[in-house]
Enzyme design. Structure first.
Site, PDB file in Angstrom:
ATOM      1  N   MET A 145      62.518  24.999  24.786  1.00  0.00           N
ATOM      2  CA  MET A 145      63.328  23.580  24.484  1.00  0.00           C
ATOM      3  C   MET A 145      62.767  22.255  25.542  1.00  0.00           C
ATOM      4  SD  MET A 145      66.423  23.582  24.675  1.00  0.00           S
ATOM      5  CE  MET A 145      68.371  24.881  24.711  1.00  0.00           C
ATOM      6  N   CYS A 146      62.709  21.519  25.144  1.00  0.00           N
ATOM      7  CA  CYS A 146      61.726  20.265  25.144  1.00  0.00           C
ATOM      8  C   CYS A 146      61.758  20.029  27.168  1.00  0.00           C
ATOM      9  CB  CYS A 146      62.758  19.437  24.726  1.00  0.00           C
ATOM     10  SG  CYS A 146      61.922  19.348  22.900  1.00  0.00           S
ATOM     11  N   GLU A 147      60.963  18.953  27.564  1.00  0.00           N
ATOM     12  CA  GLU A 147      61.309  18.705  28.784  1.00  0.00           C
ATOM     13  C   GLU A 147      61.124  17.263  28.205  1.00  0.00           C
ATOM     14  OE1 GLU A 147      58.980  19.886  32.423  1.00  0.00           O
ATOM     15  OE2 GLU A 147      58.701  22.155  31.614  1.00  0.00           O
ATOM     16  N   HIS A 181      59.185  12.143  26.938  1.00  0.00           N
ATOM     17  CA  HIS A 181      59.484  13.527  26.060  1.00  0.00           C
ATOM     18  C   HIS A 181      58.884  14.736  25.860  1.00  0.00           C
ATOM     19  CE1 HIS A 181      61.331  16.439  23.085  1.00  0.00           C
ATOM     20  NE2 HIS A 181      62.258  15.639  23.865  1.00  0.00           N
ATOM     21  N   ILE A 182      58.202  15.874  26.128  1.00  0.00           N
ATOM     22  CA  ILE A 182      57.478  17.104  25.562  1.00  0.00           C
ATOM     23  C   ILE A 182      57.951  17.591  24.266  1.00  0.00           C
ATOM     24  CG2 ILE A 182      55.970  16.585  26.755  1.00  0.00           C
ATOM     25  CD1 ILE A 182      56.187  18.886  27.964  1.00  0.00           C
TER      26      ILE A 182
END
Length: 265
Positions: A1-3, A77-78
């Site tokens: 998942m992204c962060e 966002h990463i």
């Protein structure tokens, strides 16, 4: 998942400290190495930076860690790719214009087989996230009047976010520069810093800052992130289905939607 990383403040504030911690999760202390992006509001304008490289080794990210761009609202966002190629077109946050303002959106999660409503907004890349954002923008434009008040916007956004979350994992940040909307499907945390300010230590980098030396007694700065970025104990962990609407660093509306229990592996 992204962060995800978001900021809402009552005075223009830089994101260098929190951004430094988050970038380390992009390929160093975390697996989110498939690109990153950040958008800073400056009045009605938006200063954007995107890079498909891992944030922990991106020269552009390195620049921003030491370049104090000040904003009242920012979204970062990463990415850990699960839908769509690793490329510039698929890096969040995404931006669209509505009613004379730039709307900025970032998403953490996956909504499989999402079908977008027909409208003027279309995705440029091939992620489910941008497809959902375009769907949301089309529906907001078709549902609300141009002069909709924040409470009207919140009710509309909560309804759509809840619908998306019932189809998959939908943690999001959305702003038009005046407010910041946050919705938690599975994981989100926030902290509000105000006087008396004290020191904070990043979890992902050997960096400490004394906010008392960087702020005034009137400053209010709220940080929203997928996971707490510092060792401070006063992070609020969102509940599943919880949402908040932020303005000038404060929560102006909040609530809890009902989501079905998550399936266990």
């Amino acid at each position: 998942m992204c962060e995800l990383l978001g900021m809402s403040a009552n005075t223009p504030t830089d994101l260098c400290f929190s951004f430094t911690g988050l970038t380390q999760r992009g390929g160093n202390t975390g697996p989110h190495k498939d690109g990153w992006g950040v958008a800073f509001y400056e009045g009605k304008g938006v200063r954007q930076f995107h890079d498909p490289q891992p944030s922990c080794e991106s020269p552009i990210a390195g620049l921003l860690q030491n370049y104090p761009i000040k904003s009242k609202n920012a979204i970062c966002h990463i990415r850990q790719a699960n839908v769509g190629d690793i490329c510039l077109a698929n890096t969040h946050p995404f931006v669209r214009e509505l009613w004379g303002r730039h709307w900025v959106f970032a998403h953490n999660g996956q909504v499989p087989d999402f079908v977008r409503h027909v409208g003027m907004y279309e995705p440029v890349g091939d992620t489910d996230s941008e497809n959902i954002f375009c769907d949301l923008m089309n529906r907001v434009r078709q549902t609300l009047p141009r002069d909709a008040m924040p409470q009207q916007l919140a009710e509309c956004l909560v309804s759509f976010a809840h619908e998306y979350a019932q189809q998959g994992v939908f943690n999001c940040l959305l702003s038009n520069g005046d407010w910041l909307f946050t919705y938690c499907s599975t994981k989100l945390a926030c902290i509000t810093r105000r006087a008396p300010f004290g020191p904070a230590q990043l979890k992902d980098a050997d960096v400490t800052v004394d906010f008392a030396a960087e702020t005034t007694p009137n400053d209010v700065v709220s940080i929203i992130a997928t996971e707490p970025l510092t060792a401070e104990q006063n992070w609020h962990i969102y509940q599943r289905g919880e949402w908040k609407l932020w303005q000038l660093g404060e929560v102006v509306a909040e609530g809890l939607t009902s989501l079905p229990p998550r399936e266990s592996n």
